[in-house]
Design a protein around this motif. Sequence first.
Motif, PDB file in Angstrom:
ATOM      1  N   LYS A 173      -2.456 -14.014  10.111  1.00 14.41           N
ATOM      2  CA  LYS A 173      -2.665 -13.579  11.501  1.00 14.41           C
ATOM      3  C   LYS A 173      -2.733 -14.794  12.423  1.00 14.41           C
ATOM      4  O   LYS A 173      -2.086 -14.851  13.468  1.00 14.41           O
ATOM      5  N   LEU A 174      -3.575 -15.761  12.027  1.00 13.98           N
ATOM      6  CA  LEU A 174      -3.738 -16.965  12.857  1.00 13.98           C
ATOM      7  C   LEU A 174      -2.433 -17.735  12.979  1.00 13.98           C
ATOM      8  O   LEU A 174      -2.056 -18.187  14.059  1.00 13.98           O
ATOM      9  N   ILE A 175      -1.774 -17.856  11.860  1.00  9.02           N
ATOM     10  CA  ILE A 175      -0.519 -18.631  11.895  1.00  9.02           C
ATOM     11  C   ILE A 175       0.502 -17.955  12.801  1.00  9.02           C
ATOM     12  O   ILE A 175       1.128 -18.594  13.649  1.00  9.02           O
ATOM     13  N   TYR A 176       0.655 -16.645  12.645  1.00 11.04           N
ATOM     14  CA  TYR A 176       1.646 -15.943  13.476  1.00 11.04           C
ATOM     15  C   TYR A 176       1.259 -15.980  14.956  1.00 11.04           C
ATOM     16  O   TYR A 176       2.119 -15.996  15.828  1.00 11.04           O
ATOM     17  N   LYS A 186      10.506 -10.636  14.068  1.00 12.14           N
ATOM     18  CA  LYS A 186      11.005  -9.440  13.375  1.00 12.14           C
ATOM     19  C   LYS A 186      12.471  -9.227  13.724  1.00 12.14           C
ATOM     20  O   LYS A 186      13.294  -8.900  12.883  1.00 12.14           O
ATOM     21  N   GLN A 187      12.736  -9.436  15.018  1.00  8.87           N
ATOM     22  CA  GLN A 187      14.101  -9.239  15.502  1.00  8.87           C
ATOM     23  C   GLN A 187      15.060 -10.157  14.747  1.00  8.87           C
ATOM     24  O   GLN A 187      16.097  -9.730  14.249  1.00  8.87           O
ATOM     25  N   THR A 226       4.046  -9.520   3.279  1.00 10.89           N
ATOM     26  CA  THR A 226       3.377  -9.600   4.581  1.00 10.89           C
ATOM     27  C   THR A 226       3.663  -8.336   5.393  1.00 10.89           C
ATOM     28  O   THR A 226       4.825  -7.972   5.596  1.00 10.89           O
ATOM     29  N   PRO A 227       2.601  -7.634   5.849  1.00  6.12           N
ATOM     30  CA  PRO A 227       2.842  -6.387   6.585  1.00  6.12           C
ATOM     31  C   PRO A 227       3.625  -6.644   7.865  1.00  6.12           C
ATOM     32  O   PRO A 227       3.406  -7.650   8.547  1.00  6.12           O
ATOM     33  N   ASP A 228       4.477  -5.710   8.174  1.00  5.98           N
ATOM     34  CA  ASP A 228       5.353  -5.810   9.329  1.00  5.98           C
ATOM     35  C   ASP A 228       4.596  -6.032  10.629  1.00  5.98           C
ATOM     36  O   ASP A 228       5.001  -6.808  11.493  1.00  5.98           O
ATOM     37  N   PRO A 286       0.801  -1.234   0.000  1.00  2.73           N
ATOM     38  CA  PRO A 286       0.000   0.000   0.000  1.00  2.73           C
ATOM     39  C   PRO A 286       0.831   1.282   0.000  1.00  2.73           C
ATOM     40  O   PRO A 286       0.317   2.334  -0.389  1.00  2.73           O
ATOM     41  N   THR A 287       2.088   1.199   0.436  1.00  6.59           N
ATOM     42  CA  THR A 287       2.851   2.453   0.511  1.00  6.59           C
ATOM     43  C   THR A 287       3.919   2.535  -0.578  1.00  6.59           C
ATOM     44  O   THR A 287       4.817   3.356  -0.492  1.00  6.59           O
ATOM     45  N   ASP A 288       3.791   1.711  -1.564  1.00  7.70           N
ATOM     46  CA  ASP A 288       4.813   1.699  -2.614  1.00  7.70           C
ATOM     47  C   ASP A 288       4.774   3.007  -3.423  1.00  7.70           C
ATOM     48  O   ASP A 288       3.814   3.266  -4.164  1.00  7.70           O
TER      49      ASP A 288
END
Length: 604
Positions: A245-248, A275-276, A265-267, A205-207
């Motif tokens: 979402k469910l998987i994460y 993420k780390q 995949t959004p951050d 979306p922010t490209d």
Amino acid sequence: MSRGAPVCQHHPACSSEVLGRPLVSPTLMEGPGSVLHRKHMRLVCSTMMQMSTCRPWPGWRSHSQRPCQPWKSVVPCVKGLGRMRMRRRKCSLACMKPLQVVLEAWRIGWEGCPPHTGHIPSPSTPVWKRCDLLPFLLLPLAAHYIQVLKCRQQCVLEIATKPGRISATEDFIPSHLDLLQFAYSQVGNQTLAAECAASYLLFYPTDEPMLEKMKEYRTELGEDTAVTARQSIQHYVQRSLMEKKLIYYAVEHLGETFNDPDLWTPDELIPENLKQKHREDQEKQKRETLDVEEREKRGPLPFEGIVVTMDSQQMNGTQRVVFDRVLTESECKDLLRLTKAAGEAGDGYRARRSPHTPHERFEGLTVLKAMQLAQNGDVEWRDAKLLLQASEKSRKIIESYFTPGKKLHFSFTHLVCRRAVDGEQEGRMDLSHPVHADNCLLDPEGQECWKEPPAYVYRDYSGILYLNDDFQGGGLFFTEMDSVTVTAEVRPKCGRLVAFSSGKENPHGVWAVSRGRRCAIALWYTHSQEHAEQDRVKAEELMEQRAAEQDQPGGDKHQGTDRRSRSSSAPRAPSRASKPAEQRQKPGVDREQHPTVLRARDEF
Ligand SMILES: O=C(O)CCC(=O)C(=O)O
Ligand SMILES: [Fe+2]
């Protein structure tokens, strides 16, 4: 993320006049989805990505020779998004199968269970029917459900994998949309171009570049025209996000693992600890890249007299270098003498004498074969030993230049000559060695290089040590990933070593050898010990065995042990190696260890 003018922005086809004017008259376009329309899109896509099929090697001009037929090529771009959707759906349904079985078993299990607690099962009730245990089934069931979701997430990889390939094209759906928006805009269909751009923005979306494009489309179409993303893409993204979402969640709370196939995949969906790790990996990669750049600037050479003639910058690429004076003229002569045996008793290439072109004969000799020939008295020991020494010297040079402190092992060593076949040279249009990369399968249309078998994926560095220059043609050249844009050329000559990393950053080929015989030692190196060249170990054993024999009382100390003592032009004593092999056998050494039948290698 968007590349604006995608894959082909730097592709020769895009800068050519082809895309400047419509390929098919716009009147033939009868709306999206029509056969003609699809043909048209296919034509545009393939033209963008496939011009290389019209120009089989760099410098070849299609218009004066054969007609260009890019539409004959099969590329992922031509598969409509509709077909992709069907395949993904099929894949998702297959993922659901095991879940349906479990759910059914669970339903049967619950049947007959009283709605209140306190139910006492009889001892004979099977475990799966005990109502008091059923709640405990929830956890495995949840785990199972997560497996199903993970399986569905991987479906994108299935559609992104070309037939016959193992690895998938990265970011397949967004890149496809990016390509489509570009193709539509090129043929003047701004409505569909805008729809594809809007669909792309659902992933990123922010490209910035795509947002810019979107603005342009809106201006061209008029601010009142509604521009929406494709419905199928909207569903896909929504659903995929929910699954992720469910998987994460399960990754964070149930100790699951997940290999996310998507780059988009959004951050905020990714748990902090993952993420780390992701950041750390990125940092590590960055450091390694920097290290490589650093190393390229210098790198002490372990031998005196060798010079760096060209580095990456001068060769317009990365991890490329040319060294000179690695061998002396007399060493080249000795090794050339050894190549005669390659012509007579060598192993060619995949046991074929003309693997790349019928206009040339390919002669090859491995280090082990050279040692065995020496053992049989067919070649000089000193020449065979020189092959081992020259390749080891090259290894040390390449290791110290590119990867100091990180051991490079031999992966394969091949003394090779390419000889122009008499006659049959007029108007040759082929290459001595087609453009390729050494550790991946080059796919110029897709601008990819597939690091998968049958490529020698474990090879990290390549080297070619040239022995002569008395032939016509035969220059080595590097290209872009498109396999047609030449970025650098290297003219072979005695003692010149060209070295480069074996990956997609270094596609290369060899111009036709149209007269004479071009000889070189082709070398491949790996960081992986398990892929170290076994034939070399055997060859070294034979060499040591030979040295030990010479140290024994009565052993001939003059033959082939000390290269400094004798130049190639000095008269030769009769070869001691011409004694029967059994007599040269070191006592106690089992001859069976050294196979006489050599495996033919296929090298690309
Ligand atoms: O001989 C050369 O210059 C290059 C050969 C090559 O690229 C190869 O054998 O993979
Ligand atoms: Fe190569």
